[in-house]
Design a protein around this motif. Structure first.
Motif, mmCIF file in Angstrom:
data_model
loop_
_atom_site.group_PDB
_atom_site.id
_atom_site.type_symbol
_atom_site.label_atom_id
_atom_site.label_comp_id
_atom_site.label_asym_id
_atom_site.label_seq_id
_atom_site.Cartn_x
_atom_site.Cartn_y
_atom_site.Cartn_z
ATOM 1 N N ALA A 76 -35.953 -14.655 -31.627
ATOM 2 C CA ALA A 76 -34.724 -14.718 -32.432
ATOM 3 C C ALA A 76 -34.878 -13.817 -33.647
ATOM 4 C CB ALA A 76 -34.438 -16.148 -32.883
ATOM 5 N N TRP A 77 -33.745 -13.333 -34.131
ATOM 6 C CA TRP A 77 -33.729 -12.519 -35.342
ATOM 7 C C TRP A 77 -32.653 -13.034 -36.284
ATOM 8 C CZ3 TRP A 77 -32.224 -7.983 -31.734
ATOM 9 C CH2 TRP A 77 -33.290 -7.668 -30.869
ATOM 10 N N GLY A 78 -32.935 -12.982 -37.567
ATOM 11 C CA GLY A 78 -31.862 -13.074 -38.539
ATOM 12 C C GLY A 78 -31.092 -11.761 -38.492
ATOM 13 N N PHE A 79 -29.786 -11.842 -38.667
ATOM 14 C CA PHE A 79 -28.928 -10.687 -38.373
ATOM 15 C C PHE A 79 -27.817 -10.593 -39.407
ATOM 16 C CE2 PHE A 79 -24.884 -9.912 -35.803
ATOM 17 C CZ PHE A 79 -24.898 -8.543 -35.990
ATOM 18 N N ASP A 80 -27.583 -9.368 -39.902
ATOM 19 C CA ASP A 80 -26.467 -9.125 -40.818
ATOM 20 C C ASP A 80 -26.211 -7.618 -40.851
ATOM 21 O OD1 ASP A 80 -24.426 -9.771 -42.541
ATOM 22 O OD2 ASP A 80 -25.689 -9.956 -44.313
ATOM 23 N N THR A 81 -25.085 -7.231 -41.410
ATOM 24 C CA THR A 81 -24.786 -5.820 -41.625
ATOM 25 C C THR A 81 -24.213 -5.650 -43.024
ATOM 26 O OG1 THR A 81 -22.469 -5.841 -40.871
ATOM 27 C CG2 THR A 81 -24.172 -5.536 -39.174
ATOM 28 N N GLU A 82 -24.231 -4.410 -43.510
ATOM 29 C CA GLU A 82 -23.589 -4.070 -44.774
ATOM 30 C C GLU A 82 -22.750 -2.819 -44.570
ATOM 31 O OE1 GLU A 82 -23.836 -6.097 -47.218
ATOM 32 O OE2 GLU A 82 -25.615 -7.227 -46.601
ATOM 33 N N SER A 83 -21.601 -2.788 -45.246
ATOM 34 C CA SER A 83 -20.709 -1.629 -45.180
ATOM 35 C C SER A 83 -20.344 -1.194 -46.592
ATOM 36 C CB SER A 83 -19.427 -1.981 -44.418
ATOM 37 O OG SER A 83 -19.708 -2.369 -43.090
ATOM 38 N N LYS A 84 -20.132 0.101 -46.751
ATOM 39 C CA LYS A 84 -19.671 0.621 -48.032
ATOM 40 C C LYS A 84 -18.356 -0.058 -48.399
ATOM 41 C CE LYS A 84 -18.072 4.920 -50.207
ATOM 42 N NZ LYS A 84 -17.813 6.367 -49.990
ATOM 43 N N PRO A 85 -18.236 -0.571 -49.616
ATOM 44 C CA PRO A 85 -16.994 -1.258 -50.004
ATOM 45 C C PRO A 85 -15.793 -0.314 -49.999
ATOM 46 C CG PRO A 85 -18.764 -1.701 -51.569
ATOM 47 C CD PRO A 85 -19.234 -0.589 -50.688
ATOM 48 N N THR A 86 -14.633 -0.882 -49.733
ATOM 49 C CA THR A 86 -13.375 -0.137 -49.855
ATOM 50 C C THR A 86 -12.610 -0.705 -51.039
ATOM 51 O OG1 THR A 86 -12.323 -1.650 -48.289
ATOM 52 C CG2 THR A 86 -13.255 0.370 -47.381
ATOM 53 N N PHE A 87 -11.998 0.169 -51.814
ATOM 54 C CA PHE A 87 -11.331 -0.264 -53.041
ATOM 55 C C PHE A 87 -9.830 0.055 -53.069
ATOM 56 C CE2 PHE A 87 -15.803 0.515 -54.226
ATOM 57 C CZ PHE A 87 -16.138 -0.749 -54.683
ATOM 58 N N TRP B 215 -23.410 1.324 -49.599
ATOM 59 C CA TRP B 215 -24.372 1.187 -48.505
ATOM 60 C C TRP B 215 -24.424 2.428 -47.621
ATOM 61 C CZ3 TRP B 215 -27.761 -2.529 -48.996
ATOM 62 C CH2 TRP B 215 -27.417 -3.645 -49.763
ATOM 63 N N ALA B 216 -23.536 3.374 -47.846
ATOM 64 C CA ALA B 216 -23.557 4.614 -47.076
ATOM 65 C C ALA B 216 -24.489 5.657 -47.682
ATOM 66 C CB ALA B 216 -22.149 5.192 -46.970
ATOM 67 N N ASN B 217 -25.055 5.360 -48.850
ATOM 68 C CA ASN B 217 -25.969 6.313 -49.489
ATOM 69 C C ASN B 217 -27.170 6.586 -48.596
ATOM 70 O OD1 ASN B 217 -24.693 6.995 -51.862
ATOM 71 N ND2 ASN B 217 -25.628 5.350 -53.061
ATOM 72 N N ALA B 218 -27.571 7.845 -48.537
ATOM 73 C CA ALA B 218 -28.748 8.209 -47.741
ATOM 74 C C ALA B 218 -30.015 7.606 -48.333
ATOM 75 C CB ALA B 218 -28.875 9.722 -47.649
ATOM 76 N N ASN B 219 -30.068 7.496 -49.658
ATOM 77 C CA ASN B 219 -31.235 6.939 -50.335
ATOM 78 C C ASN B 219 -30.891 5.574 -50.916
ATOM 79 O OD1 ASN B 219 -32.925 9.304 -49.968
ATOM 80 N ND2 ASN B 219 -31.650 10.298 -51.527
ATOM 81 N N LEU B 220 -31.323 4.539 -50.241
ATOM 82 C CA LEU B 220 -31.055 3.186 -50.709
ATOM 83 C C LEU B 220 -32.019 2.826 -51.832
ATOM 84 C CD1 LEU B 220 -30.578 1.311 -47.311
ATOM 85 C CD2 LEU B 220 -28.803 2.183 -48.844
#
Length: 207
Positions: A57-68, A178-183
């Protein structure tokens, strides 16, 4: 009180702790950077794949760049987080080979559970961006409903109920790009621990 026994009592409606009660609890110990692997290339993704498929099993989530802006559509997810109880992997999805391995992992069946909270939107975005239907998705909020909790249960409430601890989440990291190449380090810690807390909750629920 034995929390596990309480959770398995389907005949009792149980209260979800409120923000004030959670604020008084000791802090949940999160993964540090030494247990978080950033995955941004195909080679790194291949190594992550080999380690992840050994778990059930894995813990699972995603992140997306916010929209404003009104009507603005997100092209996320930009980040995929998968975690065991020992380590978390944060996949950046801008690189094609890395994205392909992430899609392959999510499409895996074989009884591997992908556990998390509020996964409905994540699932839709994954289908749209990665072209796969995630298999083995386990919405942990539904498990809490089945075990007697009326209100929706997020990761903070679940950690409070099961561990009597407070899960820390940074609002600044949550709304970062979250779309930044360098987190940043704070982004990595935030993303990884959402998935890590989910797998810890999955284990504590007795699966």
């Amino acid at each position: 009180m034995n929390t596990e026994i309480a959770l398995k009592n389907n005949n009792t409606h149980r209260a979800t702790p409120d923000k004030e009660a959670i604020a008084l609890l000791p802090v949940f110990e999160r993964l540090g950077l030494d247990r978080i692997t950033l995955v941004s290339t195909g080679a790194q993704a291949g190594k992550a794949y080999d380690q992840l498929v050994a778990a059930r099993a894995w813990g699972f989530d995603t992140e997306s760049k916010p929209t404003f802006k009104v009507g603005e559509q997100s092209d996320g997810p930009h980040i995929l987080q998968l975690s065991t109880a020992e380590r978390a992997w944060v996949f950046q999805l801008h690189e094609p080979e890395c994205r392909a391995v992430a899609a392959e992992l999510l499409a895996l069946g074989g009884g591997i559970a992908k556990a998390g909270f509020g996964l409905g939107d994540d699932r839709k975005r994954i289908i749209q961006k990665l072209g796969v239907e995630p298999q083995g998705i386990l919405e942990l909020n539904n498990v809490f409903h089945q075990r007697g909790y009326r209100k929706d249960m997020g990761v903070k409430g679940a950690v409070a109920v099961l561990f009597n601890q407070r899960f820390m989440k940074s609002k600044k990291a949550a709304t970062s790009n979250w779309a930044n190449a360098n987190l940043t380090e704070s982004q990595l810690v935030y993303a990884a621990n959402d998935a890590y807390a989910a797998i810890r909750v999955w284990e504590a629920l007795g699966f």
